[in-house]
Design an enzyme around this catalytic site. Structure first.
Site, PDB file in Angstrom:
ATOM      1  N   LYS A  15       0.836  -1.213   0.000  1.00 42.55           N
ATOM      2  CA  LYS A  15       0.000   0.000   0.000  1.00 42.55           C
ATOM      3  C   LYS A  15       0.870   1.262   0.000  1.00 42.55           C
ATOM      4  CE  LYS A  15      -3.333   2.871   0.501  1.00 42.55           C
ATOM      5  NZ  LYS A  15      -4.255   3.204  -0.566  1.00 42.55           N
TER       6      LYS A  15
ATOM      7  N   CYS B 139      -4.283  10.772   2.189  1.00 42.94           N
ATOM      8  CA  CYS B 139      -3.401   9.608   2.025  1.00 42.94           C
ATOM      9  C   CYS B 139      -1.970   9.937   1.604  1.00 42.94           C
ATOM     10  CB  CYS B 139      -4.020   8.627   1.041  1.00 42.94           C
ATOM     11  SG  CYS B 139      -5.513   7.858   1.706  1.00 42.94           S
TER      12      CYS B 139
HETATM   13  P1  NAD Z   1     -11.787   8.728   8.190  1.00 46.23           P
HETATM   14  O1  NAD Z   1     -11.105   9.707   9.072  1.00 46.23           O
HETATM   15  O2  NAD Z   1     -12.732   9.225   7.148  1.00 46.23           O
HETATM   16  O3  NAD Z   1     -12.585   7.665   9.081  1.00 46.23           O
HETATM   17  C1  NAD Z   1     -12.070   7.027  10.195  1.00 46.23           C
HETATM   18  C2  NAD Z   1     -13.227   6.778  11.166  1.00 46.23           C
HETATM   19  O4  NAD Z   1     -12.781   5.931  12.222  1.00 46.23           O
HETATM   20  C3  NAD Z   1     -13.761   8.030  11.829  1.00 46.23           C
HETATM   21  O5  NAD Z   1     -15.152   8.136  11.585  1.00 46.23           O
HETATM   22  C4  NAD Z   1     -13.467   7.825  13.313  1.00 46.23           C
HETATM   23  O6  NAD Z   1     -14.453   8.395  14.159  1.00 46.23           O
HETATM   24  C5  NAD Z   1     -13.448   6.326  13.399  1.00 46.23           C
HETATM   25  N1  NAD Z   1     -12.783   5.750  14.574  1.00 46.23           N
HETATM   26  C6  NAD Z   1     -11.596   6.095  15.138  1.00 46.23           C
HETATM   27  N2  NAD Z   1     -11.331   5.301  16.191  1.00 46.23           N
HETATM   28  C7  NAD Z   1     -12.345   4.404  16.266  1.00 46.23           C
HETATM   29  C8  NAD Z   1     -12.618   3.307  17.130  1.00 46.23           C
HETATM   30  N3  NAD Z   1     -11.790   2.957  18.130  1.00 46.23           N
HETATM   31  N4  NAD Z   1     -13.747   2.611  16.937  1.00 46.23           N
HETATM   32  C9  NAD Z   1     -14.608   2.944  15.942  1.00 46.23           C
HETATM   33  N5  NAD Z   1     -14.383   3.958  15.092  1.00 46.23           N
HETATM   34  C10 NAD Z   1     -13.268   4.684  15.266  1.00 46.23           C
HETATM   35  O7  NAD Z   1     -10.629   7.860   7.538  1.00 46.23           O
HETATM   36  P2  NAD Z   1     -10.587   7.228   6.067  1.00 46.23           P
HETATM   37  O8  NAD Z   1     -10.289   8.278   5.065  1.00 46.23           O
HETATM   38  O9  NAD Z   1     -11.772   6.359   5.894  1.00 46.23           O
HETATM   39  O10 NAD Z   1      -9.278   6.322   6.209  1.00 46.23           O
HETATM   40  C11 NAD Z   1      -9.259   5.170   7.025  1.00 46.23           C
HETATM   41  C12 NAD Z   1      -7.988   4.399   6.720  1.00 46.23           C
HETATM   42  O11 NAD Z   1      -8.006   3.942   5.365  1.00 46.23           O
HETATM   43  C13 NAD Z   1      -6.698   5.202   6.872  1.00 46.23           C
HETATM   44  O12 NAD Z   1      -5.689   4.371   7.323  1.00 46.23           O
HETATM   45  C14 NAD Z   1      -6.410   5.635   5.434  1.00 46.23           C
HETATM   46  O13 NAD Z   1      -5.040   5.871   5.209  1.00 46.23           O
HETATM   47  C15 NAD Z   1      -6.873   4.426   4.657  1.00 46.23           C
HETATM   48  N6  NAD Z   1      -7.272   4.720   3.281  1.00 46.23           N
HETATM   49  C16 NAD Z   1      -7.988   5.837   2.998  1.00 46.23           C
HETATM   50  C17 NAD Z   1      -8.386   6.066   1.682  1.00 46.23           C
HETATM   51  C18 NAD Z   1      -9.161   7.304   1.336  1.00 46.23           C
HETATM   52  O14 NAD Z   1      -9.259   7.613   0.144  1.00 46.23           O
HETATM   53  N7  NAD Z   1      -9.732   8.014   2.293  1.00 46.23           N
HETATM   54  C19 NAD Z   1      -8.036   5.170   0.668  1.00 46.23           C
HETATM   55  C20 NAD Z   1      -7.327   4.025   1.000  1.00 46.23           C
HETATM   56  C21 NAD Z   1      -6.940   3.811   2.319  1.00 46.23           C
END
Ligand code: NAD
Length: 433
Positions: free
Chosen positions: A205, A261
């Site tokens: 990744k 990201c």
């Molecule tokens: P985000 O910030 O939109 O969402 C994360 C969510 O997790 C939040 O709603 C937060 O309240 C929740 N959270 C935190 N701690 C928690 C817990 N203990 N229990 C339950 N919920 C909890 O993040 P995202 O953009 O969805 O990214 C998530 C992961 O995926 C990251 O590691 C990111 O690097 C990866 N990722 C993101 C994308 C993208 O385009 N956004 C693409 C690929 C990978």
């Protein structure tokens, strides 16, 4: 299969909705009570094309539910995905606080065998840490699998349903079977499920995002050179992309990469390399170029206007890229802060990110309901995010509204010679000015 998704953000919500749509029984968990209440009302807290319809359908058909109570969802689940945020920590390394907290809670809630899947982007070795944390609070059998997500905001549903590839890191045959079953509906064409060891999956990744960021910074350096030596980076882009070994994607110079990201993943890769005694100089240069690029438009404006104090600037686009409301690390934020810092006044317009812009800037800037409204008495336009709505404006109308017809085109969207013919002063990226 009964699935729990922990973390209901851009990734968790899309993954949960798509798994539900393929027939599974999905519970999405989040600690953010307001987010869960919004979802329980059938409203989607983020902008992602196609998500709302799919979500409502699956909620109505009772395959998709939302809760803040992880302990009620996990015990019946065969697979529990961790999709919480992994922001950059102080020294650039990924902050695993949320991932490990989720693992702790999952460990306490497990009642029978389950697959725990790290979908968040996490550094090498995290699956082992998650395994240790869970093992501290349960006696039941479980497997930990690394399954990094590659979806792109703005096209997330499509990417999830039709992935280029699915990467799965596991050494367990049982986990392999379950993951194959889960992803079977999404890999009907030739696109493969790539099984590998967990460390390779975790690193894949970061390697993929770092490569994409490298292409962007490379083109930004070529663009910078074009501005010094004379040359049009757009012609060069086409000349390079036509080479099949290179290809066209991610060769667009601009105001730098942003989003939730690339910036943090580049930092985290550098930090991981350093932790293991490798100086990743290439990625440090990629990052430096990106920082420079985010400042470029404001520097061009200062060079053109001298002082920016009390000048009016229209900014088109605040989200970090089109088709999303995500403004995390968006270049527009840095451009607007740069203009405000030099005493300029900003009137911005974004098709969906106004709410996020308001949360960041409050009443320090004004918000227009149309691109033309933002141009009223403007000394210049800054095009920062290349939304389709901004690509073919009525230039005569723009010229009539603006105080001075100056355009800083951060995405090389407009044709410089057409604009100059119409009497605009045009600044692009790597196009001779
Ligand atoms: P985000 O910030 O939109 O969402 C994360 C969510 O997790 C939040 O709603 C937060 O309240 C929740 N959270 C935190 N701690 C928690 C817990 N203990 N229990 C339950 N919920 C909890 O993040 P995202 O953009 O969805 O990214 C998530 C992961 O995926 C990251 O590691 C990111 O690097 C990866 N990722 C993101 C994308 C993208 O385009 N956004 C693409 C690929 C990978």
């Amino acid at each position: 299969m009964k699935i729990t998704i922990v973390g209901t953000g851009y990734v968790g919500l899309v993954a949960g909705t798509c798994f539900a749509d393929s027939g599974h029984d999905v519970t999405c968990v989040d600690i953010d009570q307001r987010k869960i209440e919004t979802l329980q009302r059938g409203e989607v807290p983020i902008y992602e094309p196609g998500l709302e319809e799919m979500l409502r359908k699956n909620v109505a058909e009772k395959r998709l539910t939302f809760t803040t109570d992880l302990s009620s969802a996990v015990p019946d689940s065969k697979a529990v995905f961790i999709a919480v945020g992994t922001p950059a920590g102080e020294s650039g390394d990924a902050d695993l606080r949320h991932v490990l907290e989720a693992a702790r809670q999952i460990g306490r809630a497990l009642r029978g065998y389950a697959l725990v899947v790290t979908k968040s982007t996490v550094p090498v070795g995290t699956a082992d840490k998650v395994r240790q944390v869970i093992a501290q609070s349960t006696q039941v059998e479980f497997d930990v699998v690394s399954n990094p997500e590659f979806l792109k905001e703005g096209a997330a549903i499509d990417d999830f349903l039709k992935p280029d590839r699915v990467v799965i890191g596991t050494e367990s045959e049982r986990a392999r079977k379950l993951m194959s079953e889960l992803y079977a509906p999404f890999v009907r064409t030739e696109n493969p499920i790539l099984f590998m060891d967990t460390r390779s999956a975790e690193l894949t990744k970061y390697a993929a995002n770092a490569m994409l960021a490298t292409r962007i910074s490379f083109m930004n350096d070529i663009a910078m050179l074009c501005e010094k030596v004379g040359g049009d980076v757009d012609s060069i882009r086409k000349g390079m992309g036509a080479d099949k070994r290179i290809g066209y994607p991610f060769l667009f110079p601009g105001v730098g990469y942003g989003g939730s990201c690339f910036p943090k993943d580049v930092k985290a890769l550098i930090a991981t390399a350093r932790e293991f005694g490798v100086e990743f100089d290439l990625m440090r240069a990629v990052e430096r170029t990106n920082e420079r690029q985010k400042k470029l438009l404001v520097q061009k404006a200062v060079r053109h206007f001298g002082s920016l104090a009390d000048r009016n600037f229209a900014v088109w686009g605040v989200s970090f890229k089109p088709k999303t409301d995500d403004t995390r690390e968006a270049p527009a934020i840095e451009v607007i802060e740069g203009l405000l810092g030099k005493g300029g006044k900003v009137f911005c317009c974004d098709p969906v990110a106004e709410g996020a812009a308001r949360r960041h800037f409050g009443d320090r800037i004004r918000y227009a309901s149309s691109p033309y409204e933002a141009l009223e008495k403007a000394d210049a336009l800054f095009l920062v995010t290349e939304w389709n709505q901004f690509r073919h404006p009525d230039f005569d109308r723009m010229k009539a509204i603006m105080k001075t017809p100056v355009i800083f085109d951060g995405r090389n969207v407009f044709n410089p010679s057409v604009l100059r013919e119409k009497g605009f002063i045009y600044f692009g990226i790597g196009r001779g000015s």
